[in-house]
Design a protein around this motif. Structure first.
Motif, mmCIF file in Angstrom:
data_model
loop_
_atom_site.group_PDB
_atom_site.id
_atom_site.type_symbol
_atom_site.label_atom_id
_atom_site.label_comp_id
_atom_site.label_asym_id
_atom_site.label_seq_id
_atom_site.Cartn_x
_atom_site.Cartn_y
_atom_site.Cartn_z
ATOM 1 N N ILE A 81 0.877 -1.169 0.000
ATOM 2 C CA ILE A 81 0.000 0.000 0.000
ATOM 3 C C ILE A 81 0.913 1.217 0.000
ATOM 4 C CG2 ILE A 81 -1.826 1.238 1.206
ATOM 5 C CD1 ILE A 81 -2.547 -1.431 2.571
ATOM 6 N N ALA A 82 0.745 2.057 -0.993
ATOM 7 C CA ALA A 82 1.652 3.195 -1.135
ATOM 8 C C ALA A 82 0.894 4.513 -1.102
ATOM 9 C CB ALA A 82 2.424 3.083 -2.445
ATOM 10 N N SER A 83 1.391 5.411 -0.274
ATOM 11 C CA SER A 83 0.818 6.742 -0.130
ATOM 12 C C SER A 83 1.731 7.516 0.786
ATOM 13 C CB SER A 83 -0.578 6.651 0.484
ATOM 14 O OG SER A 83 -1.084 7.928 0.769
ATOM 15 N N LEU A 84 1.566 8.813 0.795
ATOM 16 C CA LEU A 84 2.331 9.584 1.768
ATOM 17 C C LEU A 84 1.935 9.171 3.175
ATOM 18 C CD1 LEU A 84 2.440 13.107 0.148
ATOM 19 C CD2 LEU A 84 4.220 11.360 0.225
ATOM 20 N N THR A 85 0.645 8.988 3.422
ATOM 21 C CA THR A 85 0.141 8.539 4.717
ATOM 22 C C THR A 85 -1.082 7.661 4.488
ATOM 23 O OG1 THR A 85 0.813 10.647 5.667
ATOM 24 C CG2 THR A 85 -0.629 9.277 7.000
ATOM 25 N N PRO A 86 -0.931 6.315 4.465
ATOM 26 C CA PRO A 86 -2.105 5.473 4.273
ATOM 27 C C PRO A 86 -3.139 5.698 5.381
ATOM 28 C CG PRO A 86 -0.108 4.189 4.028
ATOM 29 C CD PRO A 86 0.301 5.544 4.563
ATOM 30 N N VAL A 87 -4.403 5.724 4.991
ATOM 31 C CA VAL A 87 -5.474 5.850 5.973
ATOM 32 C C VAL A 87 -6.125 4.485 6.157
ATOM 33 C CG1 VAL A 87 -5.964 8.286 5.519
ATOM 34 C CG2 VAL A 87 -7.143 6.539 4.206
ATOM 35 N N THR A 88 -6.714 4.263 7.306
ATOM 36 C CA THR A 88 -7.412 3.013 7.566
ATOM 37 C C THR A 88 -8.544 2.854 6.562
ATOM 38 O OG1 THR A 88 -6.861 3.199 9.895
ATOM 39 C CG2 THR A 88 -8.644 1.689 9.320
ATOM 40 N N HIS A 89 -8.697 1.655 6.045
ATOM 41 C CA HIS A 89 -9.708 1.408 5.017
ATOM 42 C C HIS A 89 -11.130 1.564 5.574
ATOM 43 C CE1 HIS A 89 -9.120 -2.530 6.945
ATOM 44 N NE2 HIS A 89 -10.416 -2.684 6.720
ATOM 45 N N THR A 90 -12.057 1.768 4.670
ATOM 46 C CA THR A 90 -13.479 1.817 5.009
ATOM 47 C C THR A 90 -14.211 0.852 4.084
ATOM 48 O OG1 THR A 90 -13.847 3.663 3.488
ATOM 49 C CG2 THR A 90 -13.422 4.224 5.798
ATOM 50 N N TYR A 91 -15.468 0.560 4.401
ATOM 51 C CA TYR A 91 -16.276 -0.372 3.623
ATOM 52 C C TYR A 91 -17.399 0.376 2.931
ATOM 53 C CZ TYR A 91 -13.831 -3.738 6.494
ATOM 54 O OH TYR A 91 -12.854 -4.455 7.111
ATOM 55 N N SER A 92 -17.951 -0.234 1.870
ATOM 56 C CA SER A 92 -19.109 0.371 1.221
ATOM 57 C C SER A 92 -20.256 0.409 2.226
ATOM 58 C CB SER A 92 -19.501 -0.421 -0.027
ATOM 59 O OG SER A 92 -19.797 -1.757 0.317
ATOM 60 N N GLU A 93 -21.127 1.392 2.102
ATOM 61 C CA GLU A 93 -22.189 1.622 3.088
ATOM 62 C C GLU A 93 -23.106 0.423 3.260
ATOM 63 O OE1 GLU A 93 -22.446 6.405 2.226
ATOM 64 O OE2 GLU A 93 -24.195 5.160 1.862
ATOM 65 N N ASP A 94 -23.299 -0.375 2.208
ATOM 66 C CA ASP A 94 -24.227 -1.505 2.290
ATOM 67 C C ASP A 94 -23.537 -2.809 2.713
ATOM 68 O OD1 ASP A 94 -24.407 -2.499 -1.228
ATOM 69 O OD2 ASP A 94 -22.759 -1.760 -0.025
ATOM 70 N N HIS A 95 -22.255 -2.748 3.062
ATOM 71 C CA HIS A 95 -21.549 -3.963 3.459
ATOM 72 C C HIS A 95 -21.728 -4.220 4.947
ATOM 73 C CE1 HIS A 95 -18.416 -6.916 4.111
ATOM 74 N NE2 HIS A 95 -18.438 -7.123 2.803
ATOM 75 N N LEU A 96 -21.787 -5.496 5.305
ATOM 76 C CA LEU A 96 -21.969 -5.930 6.695
ATOM 77 C C LEU A 96 -20.908 -5.323 7.624
ATOM 78 C CD1 LEU A 96 -23.518 -7.866 8.593
ATOM 79 C CD2 LEU A 96 -21.870 -9.626 7.958
ATOM 80 N N MET A 97 -19.682 -5.165 7.145
ATOM 81 C CA MET A 97 -18.599 -4.640 7.980
ATOM 82 C C MET A 97 -18.714 -3.134 8.213
ATOM 83 S SD MET A 97 -16.817 -7.162 8.823
ATOM 84 C CE MET A 97 -17.050 -8.868 8.390
ATOM 85 N N ALA A 98 -19.502 -2.438 7.418
ATOM 86 C CA ALA A 98 -19.584 -0.973 7.514
ATOM 87 C C ALA A 98 -20.149 -0.497 8.851
ATOM 88 C CB ALA A 98 -20.424 -0.413 6.367
ATOM 89 N N THR A 99 -20.917 -1.331 9.518
ATOM 90 C CA THR A 99 -21.560 -0.915 10.771
ATOM 91 C C THR A 99 -20.674 -1.109 12.003
ATOM 92 O OG1 THR A 99 -22.577 -3.094 11.034
ATOM 93 C CG2 THR A 99 -23.861 -1.405 9.852
ATOM 94 N N ILE A 100 -19.533 -1.727 11.830
ATOM 95 C CA ILE A 100 -18.654 -1.996 12.973
ATOM 96 C C ILE A 100 -17.864 -0.747 13.330
ATOM 97 C CG2 ILE A 100 -16.689 -3.350 13.796
ATOM 98 C CD1 ILE A 100 -17.546 -5.562 11.915
ATOM 99 N N LYS A 101 -17.867 -0.407 14.603
ATOM 100 C CA LYS A 101 -17.069 0.701 15.103
ATOM 101 C C LYS A 101 -15.732 0.152 15.589
ATOM 102 C CE LYS A 101 -20.297 3.723 14.548
ATOM 103 N NZ LYS A 101 -20.324 4.357 13.261
ATOM 104 N N ARG A 102 -14.624 0.819 15.240
ATOM 105 C CA ARG A 102 -13.310 0.360 15.702
ATOM 106 C C ARG A 102 -12.615 1.477 16.432
ATOM 107 N NH1 ARG A 102 -10.069 -1.053 10.547
ATOM 108 N NH2 ARG A 102 -11.490 -0.028 9.221
#
Length: 165
Positions: free
Chosen positions: A144-165
């Motif tokens: 993963i390449a970037s100046l500062t990688p950000v934590t990934h997110t999920y599409s709004e309709d995906h089961l994982m999108a509702t999890i708070k971390r």
């Protein structure tokens, strides 16, 4: 005669060689497994945090602008479709394959079945997901390449999108 270019010297503190063997981490993405067991896979981080923001341990080299890790993908497993909004990703399959890598960006969807020694590049802002439907565990190198990688997110309709971390 032109004057030769000079380069700053590399100092011992500029080179990092870990003291310990890197270990597969099944905890960094445990929140996914807690929601759905098919998301069980491990990540071995070698350079940087793999955008997981897992800190600590001396089994990895610090990364400033990129990460390098290996995903260990059992049969069957799924890597939920996710996006790194500011980071490009590259995947190389040194072992296994026969899974499915799907990419979606700006309403366009592409799916491929990578096999051993295939490589794929996913642009920043594209959703990417995978399945290992093969007959053996697969390994996938991930950068993963970037100046500062950000934590990934999920599409709004995906089961994982509702999890708070």
């Amino acid at each position: 005669m032109a004057t030769p270019e000079t380069f700053s010297s590399i100092k011992p503190r500029d080179v990092v060689i870990p003291n310990a063997k890197a270990l597969a981490d099944r905890s960094a993405l445990r929140f996914q497994v807690n929601r759905d067991p098919k998301n069980m896979y491990a990540q071995t981080r070698f350079i940087g945090t793999g955008a997981t923001r897992v800190l600590g341990g001396d089994n990895k080299v610090p990364g400033e602008h990129f990460t390098f890790s290996t995903m260990v993908l059992p049969v069957p497993c799924e890597g939920s479709s996710q996006v790194h909004r500011n980071s490009e990703e590259a995947f190389f399959i040194p072992k296994g394959g026969k899974g499915c890598l799907s990419v979606e960006r700006l309403g366009e969807k592409v799916a491929a079945v990578p096999i051993e020694r295939d490589i794929a590049s996913v642009p920043a802002g594209a959703y990417c997901g995978l399945h290992n439907n093969g007959f053996e565990e697969a390994l996938m190198f991930v950068t993963i390449a970037s100046l500062t990688p950000v934590t990934h997110t999920y599409s709004e309709d995906h089961l994982m999108a509702t999890i708070k971390r």
